[in-house]
Scaffold this motif. Structure first.
Motif, mmCIF file in Angstrom:
data_model
loop_
_atom_site.group_PDB
_atom_site.id
_atom_site.type_symbol
_atom_site.label_atom_id
_atom_site.label_comp_id
_atom_site.label_asym_id
_atom_site.label_seq_id
_atom_site.Cartn_x
_atom_site.Cartn_y
_atom_site.Cartn_z
ATOM 1 N N UNK A 172 0.851 -1.188 0.000
ATOM 2 C CA UNK A 172 0.000 0.000 0.000
ATOM 3 C C UNK A 172 0.889 1.242 0.000
ATOM 4 N N UNK A 173 0.700 2.178 -0.932
ATOM 5 C CA UNK A 173 1.493 3.415 -0.911
ATOM 6 C C UNK A 173 1.300 4.154 0.405
ATOM 7 N N UNK A 174 2.290 4.946 0.784
ATOM 8 C CA UNK A 174 2.220 5.581 2.098
ATOM 9 C C UNK A 174 3.074 6.830 2.124
ATOM 10 N N UNK A 175 2.751 7.710 3.037
ATOM 11 C CA UNK A 175 3.616 8.828 3.357
ATOM 12 C C UNK A 175 4.632 8.369 4.409
ATOM 13 N N UNK A 176 5.662 9.181 4.632
ATOM 14 C CA UNK A 176 6.690 8.838 5.622
ATOM 15 C C UNK A 176 6.942 10.049 6.514
ATOM 16 N N UNK A 177 6.123 10.236 7.543
ATOM 17 C CA UNK A 177 6.299 11.401 8.412
ATOM 18 C C UNK A 177 7.531 11.265 9.304
ATOM 19 N N UNK A 178 8.143 12.398 9.617
ATOM 20 C CA UNK A 178 9.286 12.440 10.524
ATOM 21 C C UNK A 178 8.993 13.422 11.648
ATOM 22 N N UNK A 179 9.429 13.075 12.843
ATOM 23 C CA UNK A 179 9.120 13.844 14.044
ATOM 24 C C UNK A 179 10.205 14.892 14.295
ATOM 25 N N UNK A 180 9.775 16.139 14.552
ATOM 26 C CA UNK A 180 10.693 17.232 14.870
ATOM 27 C C UNK A 180 10.124 18.042 16.040
ATOM 28 N N UNK A 181 11.009 18.844 16.624
ATOM 29 C CA UNK A 181 10.595 19.840 17.620
ATOM 30 C C UNK A 181 10.750 21.215 16.993
ATOM 31 N N UNK A 182 9.670 22.000 16.990
ATOM 32 C CA UNK A 182 9.701 23.361 16.463
ATOM 33 C C UNK A 182 10.082 24.316 17.591
ATOM 34 N N UNK A 183 11.280 24.805 17.550
ATOM 35 C CA UNK A 183 11.773 25.680 18.627
ATOM 36 C C UNK A 183 10.968 26.982 18.685
ATOM 37 N N UNK A 184 10.764 27.510 19.873
ATOM 38 C CA UNK A 184 10.063 28.800 19.973
ATOM 39 C C UNK A 184 10.792 29.928 19.268
ATOM 40 N N UNK A 185 12.134 29.803 19.135
ATOM 41 C CA UNK A 185 12.916 30.863 18.508
ATOM 42 C C UNK A 185 13.347 30.512 17.088
#
Length: 529
Positions: A181-194
């Motif tokens: 089944x085709x799929x996306x590949x999400x990656x986890x990040x932290x968006x810094x406040x600055x």
């Protein structure tokens, strides 16, 4: 928000008020605090980053939403344990850097979006490939009208986000790949406040959050290696316009069935038409200009959803309320509710498949989703999340895999009871042969030449009550014949033609309408996204 949901919202509000009265009466100050949780003005955590607990260069740790783990035991009895501990578990993640996050080069900011839940930001890499950045945490109260936004209903919907697994999207790609089944590949990040790339008031809801970055597969995206043979990608709305307009555009039924069985196995109930992109692929062995459309699932927020582990959520997820909020557990408990949101896709894409093909697809998926594949995929969870849920999820997936043939059988029966066979805006020829125990339907598109068969399916009397044919537009021809004694005692046939169509001869158990079908179940009714 759909009007039918409003009575449920009032019920939630009433039940919450009733719970508050009980708590205040019998549990004193502690009960009052529990019942008043909905009045918190600042519900969400201010920053996903946890304060440093050790000195000297310790790696940063983050939580997806530690506010969900604040309530005590009594609250969890009434509103569910859910995945509260997992939302509060400390995890590691790299800081998002627009210059280096994508392999296609630096990302430049696009349009801010997001529906009624998460905040999302469109991005475009230097090589032109589109991406989306969206928050892990949600605020479903955005879907409420203004007069409900500060009500117990809003509090409940926010708290119920803890029924979703914050990191389930990491598990899906290898399992989807194993199942074809085709799929996306999400990656986890932290968006810094600055973070310089996220400056500005409009992006305040992204800053300080754990976020997903994934390639965007939608109507404005270009084909990628997710479906190597694809010549175009399009939204469900665009795909169905092609489907209704021209017989050269057909769904890839086998690919859709694999995707829908994977949805059910993962417990992903939120599979309405807006959760899919369609890859246009040249039809193999056919003349140029004929296409098959392969589904590309996206937005896997509801994988491993767990709602019915508290008194009120258990009540709300019964069949008379929100049946579609289907809880992931080792045994499938309501397959109809689990499949409900994807019925539009199923009815338009799977109607030509037989019971044997449904069972063959389930058996193939059982072979592909091995124990090793399950264990490897679950170890993509952050270690703290795996320690809390990994072994349970592995056992549940193994048991659900065993029962995949039953899921396929239920889906087949649901579609076979009152099937609809649709044509296009061009002229088609519908050939119906009625027998005592079955009815055979074949649809031909003369404009396609000798190889014009679009669909051929036999519907059996013990499975099917009514067969509906919708010719849509064009000079359609409907040929109906009875073969053998008692042929008219099989499934009834309802035909919706148009003034330019050629109707069949009258017969028992056959109804013919000259006007297009206008009901909620019309074949061309737009999909709800």
């Amino acid at each position: 928000m759909p009007r039918p949901a409003l009575p449920l919202l009032f019920a939630i509000s009433s039940l919450h008020r009733a719970a508050g009265q009980i708590l205040r009466r019998w549990w004193g100050p502690l009960g009052l605090l529990a019942a008043a949780g909905c009045a918190q003005k600042d519900y969400f955590q201010p920053d996903a980053r946890l304060p440093a607990t050790t000195a000297g260069g310790a790696p940063a740790r983050y939580t997806a939403g530690r506010q969900y783990d604040r309530p005590g035991g009594l609250h969890r009895v009434f509103f569910g344990k859910h995945y509260r501990r997992t939302w509060a578990a400390p995890v590691a993640a790299p800081a998002f850097d627009a210059a280096t996050a994508a392999s296609g080069g630096a990302l430049r900011l696009g349009k801010l979006g997001g529906g009624f839940n998460s905040t999302s930001l469109g991005l475009v890499a230097a090589d032109g490939r589109p991406y989306v950045l969206r928050t892990v945490d949600k605020d479903p109260s955005r879907a409420l009208p203004g007069w409900l936004k500060n009500s117990p209903v809003a509090w409940y919907l926010r708290d119920n986000v803890s029924a979703t697994h914050p990191y389930a999207a990491l598990v899906v790609p290898p399992l989807a790949r194993a199942a074809g089944v085709p799929h996306t590949t999400p990656r986890l990040f932290y968006a810094r406040p600055d973070a310089p790339a996220l400056a500005g008031d409009s992006l305040v809801k992204l800053r300080g959050q754990l976020v997903w970055l994934e390639e965007k597969f939608s109507g404005d995206a270009r084909p990628t290696d997710v479906v190597p043979a694809a010549t175009d990608l399009m939204s469900s709305e665009a795909f169905y316009k092609h489907l209704f307009a021209d017989p050269r555009h057909r769904p890839d039924a086998a690919a859709l069935l694999r995707a829908r069985l994977l949805d059910a196995w993962l417990g992903d109930w939120d599979r309405h038409a807006g959760q899919w992109t369609w890859a246009q692929v040249p039809a193999p062995g056919a003349p140029a200009g004929r296409f098959r459309y392969q589904p590309v699932p996206k937005d896997r927020d509801m994988v491993f959803y767990r709602a019915a582990d508290g008194v009120f959520p258990w009540l709300f997820t019964r069949r008379i309320f929100l049946r579609k909020w289907n809880t992931f557990r080792p045994a499938y408990h309501d397959i109809g509710g689990l499949l409900q949101q994807g019925h539009y896709l199923d009815e338009h894409g799977l109607i030509g498949l037989t019971a044997g093909q449904f069972q063959a697809a389930a058996a193939a998926m059982q072979r592909q989703l091995t124990d090793a594949a399950i264990d490897s995929a679950l170890h993509r969870l952050p270690p703290a999340a795996y320690a809390l849920e990994g072994p349970y999820l592995a056992g549940a997936l193994r048991q659900r895999r065993t029962d995949l043939p039953r899921v396929a059988a239920v889906l087949y029966r649901r579609l076979s009871r009152r099937p609809t066979v649709g044509g296009t805006a061009q002229a088609e020829r519908f050939v119906v042969r009625r027998y005592a125990d079955s009815t055979a339907v074949a649809v031909y598109a003369p404009a396609l030449g000798p190889d014009s068969l679009l669909l051929a399916r036999t519907f059996f009397r013990h499975e099917t009550k009514v067969i509906t044919l919708e010719g849509l537009e064009g000079a359609d021809v409907f040929e109906v014949s009875e073969i053998g004694p008692r042929a008219t005692q099989g499934p009834r046939v309802a035909i919706y033609g148009n003034p330019g169509a050629r109707p069949p001869a009258p017969a028992r158990g056959l109804r013919y309408f000259t006007e297009p079908r206008r009901s909620a179940h019309a074949y061309t009714r737009p999909a709800e996204e």
